[in-house]
Design a protein around this motif. Structure first.
Motif, PDB file in Angstrom:
ATOM      1  N   ILE A  15       5.062 -11.160   6.662  1.00  0.00           N
ATOM      2  CA  ILE A  15       3.699 -10.723   6.949  1.00  0.00           C
ATOM      3  C   ILE A  15       2.717 -11.721   6.347  1.00  0.00           C
ATOM      4  N   LYS A  29      -0.062  -3.052   6.632  1.00  0.00           N
ATOM      5  CA  LYS A  29       0.640  -3.892   7.609  1.00  0.00           C
ATOM      6  C   LYS A  29       2.132  -3.573   7.626  1.00  0.00           C
ATOM      7  N   GLU A  33       4.435  -2.399  10.769  1.00  0.00           N
ATOM      8  CA  GLU A  33       5.673  -3.114  11.144  1.00  0.00           C
ATOM      9  C   GLU A  33       6.909  -2.219  11.074  1.00  0.00           C
TER      10      GLU A  33
END
Length: 160
Positions: A15, A29, A33
């Motif tokens: 990331i 994030k 994901e």
């Protein structure tokens, strides 16, 4: 910009983050994901637990000259008696169904349920989560299985 490789399970995404963003943003994030809720995530970098309100730049300063920083994700497990419904999509056949599992069940346990659901031999198909082939002896939480997680089933056809 810094790149974080997230380890701790069988799926290891990388990331990209700005040094001005917060650890909370990194957790968000990761949730996008891996579908692991922010409140269940514990992130560790070089033996230090990363705090949500700390800027990424603070941890980047602790790094060495590598381009990718390795962060360990430890997920708080759900209660052991809680059953989840995972969506299994049978690729190529266009069918799907929900299977009830615990996140502490193994992939082998899931394979048995899928085999009974579709009536196909256990050794004739492959299960994948987020494009990673699932290994029989691993627990489902190693693949970040949550409520309504999607698993792809494909038949492994052997030539004669």
């Amino acid at each position: 910009m810094v790149h974080f490789k997230i380890i701790g399970g069988e799926i290891e995404p990388t990331i990209e983050m700005s040094t001005s963003e917060l650890v909370f943003d990194l957790k968000s994030k990761i949730e996008d994901e891996l579908e692991v809720e922010v409140h269940r995530q514990n992130l560790w970098y070089k033996g230090i637990e990363m705090e949500g309100e700390t800027r990424i730049g603070f941890y980047a300063l602790l790094g060495d000259e590598r381009e990718i920083f390795i962060v360990t994700l430890v997920v708080d497990l759900l209660p052991p008696d809680l059953k989840l419904h995972v969506l299994v999509k049978f690729l190529g056949r266009g069918s799907e169904g929900y299977v009830r599992v615990r996140e502490t069940d193994t992939v082998s346990d899931l394979r048995g349920k899928v085999s009974r659901y579709w009536g196909i031999p256990v050794d004739s198909f492959i299960l994948r989560r987020l494009n990673v082939e699932m290994v029989n002896d691993r627990p489902l939480h190693a693949y970040y299985i949550n409520e309504a997680s999607e698993i792809h089933l494909s038949v492994n056809i052997q030539p004669r």
